[in-house]
Scaffold this motif. Sequence first.
Motif, short mmCIF file in Angstrom:
data_model
loop_
_atom_site.label_atom_id
_atom_site.label_comp_id
_atom_site.label_asym_id
_atom_site.label_seq_id
_atom_site.Cartn_x
_atom_site.Cartn_y
_atom_site.Cartn_z
N ASP A 77 0.84 -1.20 0.00
CA ASP A 77 0.00 0.00 0.00
C ASP A 77 0.88 1.25 0.00
OD1 ASP A 77 -2.09 -1.75 0.34
OD2 ASP A 77 -3.01 -0.61 1.99
N HIS A 78 0.42 2.27 -0.70
CA HIS A 78 1.12 3.56 -0.66
C HIS A 78 0.10 4.69 -0.66
CE1 HIS A 78 5.05 1.85 -0.96
NE2 HIS A 78 4.74 1.20 -2.06
N GLU A 79 0.58 5.84 -0.20
CA GLU A 79 -0.28 7.02 -0.13
C GLU A 79 0.30 8.16 -0.96
OE1 GLU A 79 0.00 7.95 4.04
OE2 GLU A 79 -1.98 7.08 4.31
N CYS A 133 4.11 9.77 1.31
CA CYS A 133 3.43 8.58 1.81
C CYS A 133 3.73 8.51 3.30
CB CYS A 133 3.96 7.35 1.09
SG CYS A 133 3.26 5.82 1.73
N ILE A 135 2.62 6.23 5.49
CA ILE A 135 2.65 4.91 6.10
C ILE A 135 4.00 4.81 6.80
CG2 ILE A 135 2.74 2.42 5.62
CD1 ILE A 135 0.79 3.03 3.24
N HIS A 138 7.80 4.99 5.28
CA HIS A 138 7.88 5.16 3.83
C HIS A 138 8.46 6.52 3.43
CE1 HIS A 138 4.93 1.76 2.49
NE2 HIS A 138 5.63 1.43 3.57
N MET A 143 9.78 8.20 0.04
CA MET A 143 8.49 8.48 -0.60
C MET A 143 8.06 9.92 -0.32
SD MET A 143 6.17 5.11 -0.80
CE MET A 143 5.33 5.83 -2.21
CU LIG Z 1 4.33 4.13 0.79
#
Ligand SMILES: [Cu+2]
Length: 150
Positions: A77-79, A133, A135, A138, A143
């Motif tokens: 998963d990434h944001e 991101c 999370i 990350h 990120m």
């Molecule tokens: Cu991420």
Amino acid sequence: MKTIKLALALAALSIAPAFAHEQHGHESFSAGEPGNPKKPARTIEILMNEMDYTPAKIEVKRGEQIRFVLRNVGKEDHEFLLATTKENLAHAEVMKKHPHMEHDDPNGVRLAPSKTAEILWKFSKAGTFEFSCLIPDHRNYGMVGHVTVK
Ligand SMILES: [Cu+2]
């Protein structure tokens, strides 16, 4: 440098402890405002992977609308959360406590592997903003990307 950033994040948290999320819909956003689908927009595709964005640097004109097409081409998963660095760092502290927090804000999205989403955004303010991101870890691993609005 790390300690200074953390101190800033904690300071921001103590000012606005709980309502970082509940009030997003009513606040003005640091990086501009949600776009108007009836107005023209330039499309920019961004690939999300472990642990970076491609491209990671974008330039836009003040007042320009961008349709971000976000594709998670990674295995986790990434944001993509568009804000100031200060806001994202404060938000990252909240995420450490709630790593599975879902985002449903106009300036951000969380994507499972192979998923795609779009964010329409109007960059109404000049300055440098970032997408990152949040999370846990990350952002530290790389990120984070930057948007320069001129
Ligand atoms: Cu991420």
